[in-house]
Scaffold this active site. Structure first.
Site, PDB file in Angstrom:
ATOM      1  N   HIS A 132       0.820  -1.226   0.000  1.00  0.00           N
ATOM      2  CA  HIS A 132       0.000   0.000   0.000  1.00  0.00           C
ATOM      3  C   HIS A 132       0.850   1.271   0.000  1.00  0.00           C
ATOM      4  O   HIS A 132       0.324   2.368  -0.215  1.00  0.00           O
ATOM      5  CB  HIS A 132      -0.936   0.031   1.206  1.00  0.00           C
TER       6      HIS A 132
ATOM      7  N   ASP B 176      -2.772 -10.353  -2.683  1.00  0.00           N
ATOM      8  CA  ASP B 176      -3.360  -9.928  -1.412  1.00  0.00           C
ATOM      9  C   ASP B 176      -4.839  -9.598  -1.621  1.00  0.00           C
ATOM     10  O   ASP B 176      -5.245  -9.185  -2.708  1.00  0.00           O
ATOM     11  CB  ASP B 176      -2.605  -8.688  -0.911  1.00  0.00           C
TER      12      ASP B 176
ATOM     13  N   HIS C  88      -6.399  -7.093  -0.563  1.00  0.00           N
ATOM     14  CA  HIS C  88      -6.551  -5.665  -0.788  1.00  0.00           C
ATOM     15  C   HIS C  88      -5.665  -5.213  -1.948  1.00  0.00           C
ATOM     16  O   HIS C  88      -4.531  -5.660  -2.083  1.00  0.00           O
ATOM     17  CB  HIS C  88      -6.192  -4.898   0.486  1.00  0.00           C
TER      18      HIS C  88
ATOM     19  N   ASP D  40      -4.579 -13.035   3.110  1.00  0.00           N
ATOM     20  CA  ASP D  40      -5.829 -12.587   3.722  1.00  0.00           C
ATOM     21  C   ASP D  40      -7.023 -12.901   2.825  1.00  0.00           C
ATOM     22  O   ASP D  40      -8.146 -12.477   3.111  1.00  0.00           O
ATOM     23  CB  ASP D  40      -5.782 -11.094   4.064  1.00  0.00           C
TER      24      ASP D  40
END
Length: 343
Positions: free
Chosen positions: A159, A195, A197, A284
């Site tokens: 991120h 991931d 996200h 995740d």
């Protein structure tokens, strides 16, 4: 496969995050790395420490002022009489100026952050720098001839953009690994982010480049963090147009639907014909993850690793998310074992 890990990750510990409107203890905690390390050692993986790299290595993907902010932020916080963890309280959103960096620590924090889920504590810089060195070391192993290497990075990194932090991420470990590969003879590098996200920071860093392909499979930003990037129509700009590909999927996606997107993403990577691959390995996507909403099971992660191996590309695995801590190690080990099983 060589595993690279630093115990300095534990220096990033403490604080709270703002998660979906509630102030809660951080989901990104030191035990994440501990569970992964235990599982890998049980499976017989050899674990080594990272090499040292000059600070200038970070500037290959990050802004110098941003790096200096991260390095000195907590000391500035203490210098104005504050203690404990730091969270921003204001951001340069629409209608506000973004061309001036405030002199005070509270303003600087909001300028460089994009959320309030990423506390800075006294040991954050030490941990983030060590994670970056883990990623760079894994990339060096691949440059030196290893088929694959795994960087157990904590805090994660995907991120973090060129000059912004958030989403538990401070330095973009995957981008640093990709740039290292480019700087050491790999003419074309692909980054595949699995991931849950979207890897908004990695996309930001390589948005206008054609030598690094960025591909991401993730929860749709219509409902999932980071909300404001990760749509399918984002494909890069300038020289980089067409070298970003996003595969957003809805909440509740299970393996049958996920594997269709994974195979499409792998076809995209294969079509690029990279000399090396970096995998942003977030697990995740697991059905038990407390902050995510896909439905992958532990038995699916070796299948993911096998598919990655079919590409036949030297691969750097860089740890990203995964917050179901007791199952985290088994899922990470599953991907790596599946990759190695393909020979």
């Amino acid at each position: 496969m060589k595993v690279v890990h630093s115990p300095l990750h534990a220096r990033h510990d403490g604080g709270k995050e703002l998660h979906r409107g509630e102030l809660v203890p951080c989901f990104e905690m030191p035990s994440r790395a501990d569970f992964i390390l235990q599982a890998l050692r049980r499976e017989g993986f050899a674990v080594g420490g990272p090499r040292e790299f000059p600070l200038e290595s970070l500037l290959r993907v990050h802004d110098a002022g941003f790096v200096e902010f991260l390095r000195t932020a907590h000391a500035e916080w203490r210098a104005v009489g504050k203690e404990g963890f730091m969270l921003p309280s204001g951001f340069p959103a629409r209608s506000l100026r973004r061309d001036h960096i405030p002199a005070g620590i509270n303003g600087k924090m909001g300028y460089y952050a994009f959320d309030a889920s990423t506390p800075i504590v006294e040991g954050t810089w030490d941990a983030a720098l060590a994670a970056a060195h883990c990623a760079l070391t894994a990339a060096a192993h691949v440059v030196e001839g290893e088929r694959g290497a795994y960087a157990l990075c904590r805090p994660p990194g995907h991120h973090a953009g060129h000059a912004v932090y958030g989403g538990y991420c401070f330095l973009n470990n995957a981008a640093l690994a990709a740039q290292y590969l480019r700087d050491h003879g790999k003419k074309r590098v692909a980054v595949l982010d699995v991931d849950y996200h979207h890897g908004n920071g990695t996309q930001d860093i390589f948005w206008e480049r054609s030598d690094v392909l960025f591909v991401s499979i993730h929860g749709t930003p219509e409902t999932e963090y980071p909300y404001f990037l990760g749509y399918a129509d984002e494909r890069g700009a300038g020289e980089g147009e067409g070298y970003t590909r996003n595969f957003p999927l809805p909440r509740g996606t299970a393996w049958a639907e996920y594997v269709t997107a994974l195979d499409a993403a792998l076809d995209t990577v294969g079509g690029f014909a990279p000399d090396a691959l970096v995998v942003s390995l977030g697990v995740d996507t697991y059905e038990g993850d407390p902050i995510s909403a896909f439905k992958l099971e532990t038995r699916h992660y070796p299948l993911m690793g096998e598919r990655l191996a079919r590409l036949g590309i030297p691969t750097v695995f860089v740890q990203e998310g995964g917050y179901a801590v007791e199952d985290l190690g088994s899922n990470v080990a599953g991907v790596l074992k599946g990759f190695l099983a393909r020979g």
